[in-house]
Design an enzyme around this catalytic site. Structure first.
Site, short mmCIF file in Angstrom:
data_model
loop_
_atom_site.label_atom_id
_atom_site.label_comp_id
_atom_site.label_asym_id
_atom_site.label_seq_id
_atom_site.Cartn_x
_atom_site.Cartn_y
_atom_site.Cartn_z
N ASP A 1 44.90 34.29 48.74
CA ASP A 1 43.61 34.95 48.99
C ASP A 1 43.82 36.26 49.76
O ASP A 1 43.07 37.22 49.60
CB ASP A 1 42.70 34.07 49.86
CG ASP A 1 42.22 32.81 49.14
OD1 ASP A 1 42.23 32.81 47.89
OD2 ASP A 1 41.85 31.85 49.83
N HIS B 1 47.27 31.68 51.33
CA HIS B 1 48.30 32.72 51.27
C HIS B 1 48.02 33.75 50.17
O HIS B 1 48.30 34.94 50.34
CB HIS B 1 49.66 32.07 51.07
CG HIS B 1 50.81 32.95 51.44
ND1 HIS B 1 51.04 33.35 52.73
CD2 HIS B 1 51.78 33.52 50.70
CE1 HIS B 1 52.11 34.13 52.76
NE2 HIS B 1 52.58 34.25 51.54
N SER C 1 53.24 38.66 53.48
CA SER C 1 54.25 37.61 53.42
C SER C 1 55.63 38.17 53.77
O SER C 1 55.77 38.83 54.80
CB SER C 1 54.20 36.98 52.02
OG SER C 1 54.92 35.77 51.99
N ASP D 1 48.31 28.69 56.01
CA ASP D 1 47.62 29.20 54.81
C ASP D 1 48.24 28.62 53.54
O ASP D 1 48.03 29.13 52.45
CB ASP D 1 47.65 30.74 54.80
CG ASP D 1 49.08 31.30 54.67
OD1 ASP D 1 50.03 30.50 54.51
OD2 ASP D 1 49.22 32.53 54.72
CA CA Z 1 42.61 32.40 45.81
#
Ligand code: CA
Length: 308
Positions: free
Chosen positions: A276, A274, A107, A252
């Protein structure tokens, strides 16, 4: 005679089996240490038990990798977080005696590592961005357009985000400065394009293409996901499904598919949201897709095979 022959045969069998086993043990043994850099509101670990990178450092270490988990301001401008990360990279290089590191950022962390590689390419073997908004995140644009400069809502946003940041920092044992509005501005389309103009290394020339694989001797990679609801038992999926509604491309939950592209795109449509991507929450991910730990291990092996 027969006995010594059979003993020799046993030895030959052991010796021929050994390379495979040894290779498995060294599957993720990269030449340079792997440094993990968290996203917005991230941390290294809370209470000494809750890891941001759930189970990933151990999965990498089990194949021989040397792994460092860093921590920067939970909410701040990319350049500020990048400088904090650079200081930790310099420390890691000094501690390990290795000339360079592999940087993997999730991220906002994917932008921080780009900053470090742009400023000190001599310290970086590779940059890998996982679910990072290189072209900005629509959610940041959405928030920015609804929260004007100096307004009451901006004060509220600043108060809540910075309090959260301070608490997360406190729980993980650090005290880096928080600036929620600067963090948000780094992740808008305008903020990202200003950052990209100053630090273009690894970016694709076209909107949704691959970027250059190597810049200034640094290898660039990225991957991301395009699902939001992936596991019935994960309470975070609902929020990501909601935030995904402000996007006009596959995403995501927080980052668009094309915005995630950097360097060589390994894959941009894993069945992952995002969270995961860092094996959260507590490993609750899609049951039938590539497991996050396996993706990280395969990537370390890719770096190893490049001799890095
Ligand atoms: Ca998850």
């Amino acid at each position: 005679m027969i006995r010594s022959l059979s003993i020799s045969l046993v030895f030959v069998c052991i010796l021929s089996a050994a390379p495979g086993t040894a290779e498995t043990r060294r599957y993720t043994e990269t030449k340079y240490p792997i440094v993990l850099a968290h996203g917005m509101a991230g941390f290294d670990e809370l209470f000494g038990i809750f890891d941001y990178w759930h189970g990933i450092p151990a999965a990498l270490r089990s194949g021989g990798a040397e792994v460092f988990v860093t921590e920067v301001s939970q909410f701040n401008q990319t350049e500020v977080r990048g400088e904090q990360l650079l200081a930790q990279v310099e420390e890691i290089v000094a501690i390990t005696g290795k000339a360079k590191v592999h940087l993997i950022g999730h991220s906002h962390g994917g932008l921080d590592i780009r900053y470090v590689a742009a400023v000190r390419p001599d310290l970086v073997a590779s940059v890998t961005a996982v679910g990072s908004p290189h072209k900005g995140a629509e959610l940041a644009d959405f928030l920015r357009s609804n929260v004007s400069d100096g307004s009451f809502t901006e004060t509220v946003l600043r108060f809540f985000a910075e309090s959260l940041g301070t608490v997360l920092a406190l729980l993980s044992g650090t005290s880096n400065p928080q600036d929620a509005v600067a963090a948000l501005d780094s992740l808008t389309t305008d903020g990202a394009s200003a950052f990209n103009a100053a630090f273009p290394q690894g970016l694709p020339a076209t909107r949704c293409g691959n970027g250059p694989a190597v810049v200034d001797g640094v290898y660039y990679f990225s991957w991301s996901g395009t699902r939001t609801l992936t596991n019935l038992f994960d309470i975070s999926d609902g929020s990501l499904a909601l935030t995904s509604l402000v996007y006009d491309e596959d995403n995501d939950g927080l980052v668009g598919r094309c915005s995630s592209h950097l360097g060589k795109v390994i894959r941009d449509n894993y069945r992952q949201n995002h969270l995961d991507q860092v094996n959260q929450i507590f490993g609750l991910v899609h049951l039938f897709s590539s497991k996050p730990k396996s993706i990280f291990r395969a990537h370390a092996n890719r770096l190893r095979n490049l001799g890095l």
